[in-house]
Scaffold this motif. Sequence first.
Motif, PDB file in Angstrom:
ATOM      1  N   ILE A   1       0.868  -1.170   0.000  1.00  0.00           N
ATOM      2  CA  ILE A   1       0.000   0.000   0.000  1.00  0.00           C
ATOM      3  C   ILE A   1       0.902   1.217   0.000  1.00  0.00           C
ATOM      4  O   ILE A   1       1.545   1.518   0.994  1.00  0.00           O
ATOM      5  N   GLY A   2       0.981   1.911  -1.131  1.00  0.00           N
ATOM      6  CA  GLY A   2       1.876   3.039  -1.257  1.00  0.00           C
ATOM      7  C   GLY A   2       1.240   4.333  -0.784  1.00  0.00           C
ATOM      8  O   GLY A   2       0.308   4.345   0.023  1.00  0.00           O
ATOM      9  N   SER A   3       1.703   5.439  -1.307  1.00  0.00           N
ATOM     10  CA  SER A   3       1.222   6.751  -0.899  1.00  0.00           C
ATOM     11  C   SER A   3      -0.271   6.910  -1.171  1.00  0.00           C
ATOM     12  O   SER A   3      -0.783   6.486  -2.209  1.00  0.00           O
ATOM     13  N   THR A   4      -0.972   7.532  -0.227  1.00  0.00           N
ATOM     14  CA  THR A   4      -2.389   7.862  -0.419  1.00  0.00           C
ATOM     15  C   THR A   4      -2.564   9.314  -0.827  1.00  0.00           C
ATOM     16  O   THR A   4      -3.693   9.793  -0.958  1.00  0.00           O
ATOM     17  N   ASN A   5      -1.475  10.022  -1.007  1.00  0.00           N
ATOM     18  CA  ASN A   5      -1.544  11.432  -1.394  1.00  0.00           C
ATOM     19  C   ASN A   5      -2.347  11.603  -2.679  1.00  0.00           C
ATOM     20  O   ASN A   5      -2.164  10.862  -3.650  1.00  0.00           O
ATOM     21  N   GLY A   6      -3.257  12.563  -2.676  1.00  0.00           N
ATOM     22  CA  GLY A   6      -4.061  12.826  -3.864  1.00  0.00           C
ATOM     23  C   GLY A   6      -5.378  12.101  -3.906  1.00  0.00           C
ATOM     24  O   GLY A   6      -6.139  12.244  -4.868  1.00  0.00           O
ATOM     25  N   THR A   7      -5.685  11.325  -2.871  1.00  0.00           N
ATOM     26  CA  THR A   7      -6.924  10.538  -2.878  1.00  0.00           C
ATOM     27  C   THR A   7      -8.128  11.316  -2.382  1.00  0.00           C
ATOM     28  O   THR A   7      -9.265  10.892  -2.595  1.00  0.00           O
ATOM     29  N   SER A   8      -7.901  12.450  -1.710  1.00  0.00           N
ATOM     30  CA  SER A   8      -9.019  13.237  -1.182  1.00  0.00           C
ATOM     31  C   SER A   8      -8.546  14.657  -0.915  1.00  0.00           C
ATOM     32  O   SER A   8      -7.339  14.905  -0.813  1.00  0.00           O
ATOM     33  N   PRO A   9      -9.484  15.608  -0.768  1.00  0.00           N
ATOM     34  CA  PRO A   9      -9.076  16.987  -0.458  1.00  0.00           C
ATOM     35  C   PRO A   9      -8.284  17.085   0.839  1.00  0.00           C
ATOM     36  O   PRO A   9      -7.442  17.984   0.990  1.00  0.00           O
ATOM     37  N   GLY A  10      -8.533  16.177   1.761  1.00  0.00           N
ATOM     38  CA  GLY A  10      -7.812  16.198   3.028  1.00  0.00           C
ATOM     39  C   GLY A  10      -6.458  15.520   2.972  1.00  0.00           C
ATOM     40  O   GLY A  10      -5.702  15.568   3.945  1.00  0.00           O
ATOM     41  N   ASP A  11      -6.159  14.854   1.890  1.00  0.00           N
ATOM     42  CA  ASP A  11      -4.876  14.174   1.709  1.00  0.00           C
ATOM     43  C   ASP A  11      -4.331  14.627   0.357  1.00  0.00           C
ATOM     44  O   ASP A  11      -4.349  13.897  -0.627  1.00  0.00           O
ATOM     45  N   CYS A  12      -3.864  15.866   0.328  1.00  0.00           N
ATOM     46  CA  CYS A  12      -3.561  16.508  -0.954  1.00  0.00           C
ATOM     47  C   CYS A  12      -2.412  17.483  -0.787  1.00  0.00           C
ATOM     48  O   CYS A  12      -2.581  18.578  -0.250  1.00  0.00           O
ATOM     49  N   SER A  13      -1.228  17.094  -1.228  1.00  0.00           N
ATOM     50  CA  SER A  13      -0.068  17.981  -1.207  1.00  0.00           C
ATOM     51  C   SER A  13       0.742  17.737  -2.469  1.00  0.00           C
ATOM     52  O   SER A  13       0.745  16.630  -3.017  1.00  0.00           O
TER      53      SER A  13
ATOM     54  N   ASP B   1      15.452  12.462   1.943  1.00  0.00           N
ATOM     55  CA  ASP B   1      14.848  13.606   2.624  1.00  0.00           C
ATOM     56  C   ASP B   1      13.337  13.459   2.748  1.00  0.00           C
ATOM     57  O   ASP B   1      12.650  14.371   3.195  1.00  0.00           O
ATOM     58  N   GLY B   2      12.806  12.304   2.375  1.00  0.00           N
ATOM     59  CA  GLY B   2      11.385  12.036   2.498  1.00  0.00           C
ATOM     60  C   GLY B   2      10.809  11.520   1.200  1.00  0.00           C
ATOM     61  O   GLY B   2      10.962  12.157   0.155  1.00  0.00           O
ATOM     62  N   PHE B   3      10.183  10.351   1.248  1.00  0.00           N
ATOM     63  CA  PHE B   3       9.621   9.756   0.037  1.00  0.00           C
ATOM     64  C   PHE B   3       8.197   9.274   0.256  1.00  0.00           C
ATOM     65  O   PHE B   3       7.663   8.483  -0.525  1.00  0.00           O
ATOM     66  N   ALA B   4       7.532   9.788   1.307  1.00  0.00           N
ATOM     67  CA  ALA B   4       6.195   9.305   1.651  1.00  0.00           C
ATOM     68  C   ALA B   4       5.204   9.467   0.510  1.00  0.00           C
ATOM     69  O   ALA B   4       4.373   8.589   0.276  1.00  0.00           O
ATOM     70  N   ASN B   5       5.271  10.587  -0.215  1.00  0.00           N
ATOM     71  CA  ASN B   5       4.302  10.779  -1.294  1.00  0.00           C
ATOM     72  C   ASN B   5       4.835  10.342  -2.667  1.00  0.00           C
ATOM     73  O   ASN B   5       4.218  10.620  -3.689  1.00  0.00           O
ATOM     74  N   GLU B   6       5.954   9.616  -2.659  1.00  0.00           N
ATOM     75  CA  GLU B   6       6.531   9.121  -3.912  1.00  0.00           C
ATOM     76  C   GLU B   6       6.482   7.598  -4.019  1.00  0.00           C
ATOM     77  O   GLU B   6       6.883   7.039  -5.042  1.00  0.00           O
ATOM     78  N   MET B   7       5.977   6.923  -2.988  1.00  0.00           N
ATOM     79  CA  MET B   7       5.948   5.463  -2.993  1.00  0.00           C
ATOM     80  C   MET B   7       4.773   4.954  -3.815  1.00  0.00           C
ATOM     81  O   MET B   7       3.618   5.267  -3.552  1.00  0.00           O
ATOM     82  N   GLY B   8       5.068   4.157  -4.839  1.00  0.00           N
ATOM     83  CA  GLY B   8       4.019   3.583  -5.671  1.00  0.00           C
ATOM     84  C   GLY B   8       3.333   2.414  -4.981  1.00  0.00           C
ATOM     85  O   GLY B   8       3.911   1.754  -4.112  1.00  0.00           O
TER      86      GLY B   8
END
Length: 245
Positions: free
Chosen positions: A42-54, A218-225
């Motif tokens: 289960i990779g990054s959830t970024n972009g899945t909702s307005p509350g998880d959006c950067s 330096d951080g890859f939380a929103n880059e994990m597929g």
Amino acid sequence: MDRKEFLKKSITSFGMFSILPVLNACESKTVSTDNQTDSTNIGSTNGTSPGDCSVTNAETAGPFPIKDAASLVMNNIKGDRLGIPLTLKINIKNINTSCGNLPNVLVDVWHCDAKGEYSEYGGTGLQAANNTNVHWLRGRQTTDSNGLSTFESIFPGWYSGRAPHIHVHVYTSGGKSLLVTQIAFPKSICDTVYTTASDYKSKGIQDTTNEIDNVFRDGFANEMGTLTGSVSEGYVLTHNIVVSA
């Protein structure tokens, strides 16, 4: 100049890396079968909702950026490269519409083959193999009405000093650059591929993890597929990339 030194200088020169907490990194799990090749993460959830959006981290395009993407408009980018089939499903989201889908933008992708080599380059200290006259594992697609671009490729290999990754460059339809980024891979699935798949196992497990990689450390939380599939059946990588458009 070797690859490690190039990447270190890229970081110093361009300062292109966003700092995100590693604490939000993806959760991974392995689903084992008799031959222990079936895996999912289960990779990054970024972009899945307005509350998880950067906005997704910006990264370097070098040292082997795509040279002429306009001539490589194609869905299947395998060329003659051997490896485990990998379907890329890259969704482009717009932070200015609370991560709504972004249609009609250009998505360029490129990555190395199972041996860790790139097309379009070579014969230098950065890559001994001369692949300057071939263009495999590179391509361009336009996102559909749902913001989706799809590519048929192979699971990337690795080279010394870098964790496994895929490069992505997003442009407007008019050619304005929106974001250069990279997609990271979970170590558990990479370990399975690199130790069991015939086109990869002679090289073994990668020497650099995401945590110590010059680009991702330096951080890859929103880059994990997010990966699903197996060595025997191939993998599907799904990933949201958030841009400001």
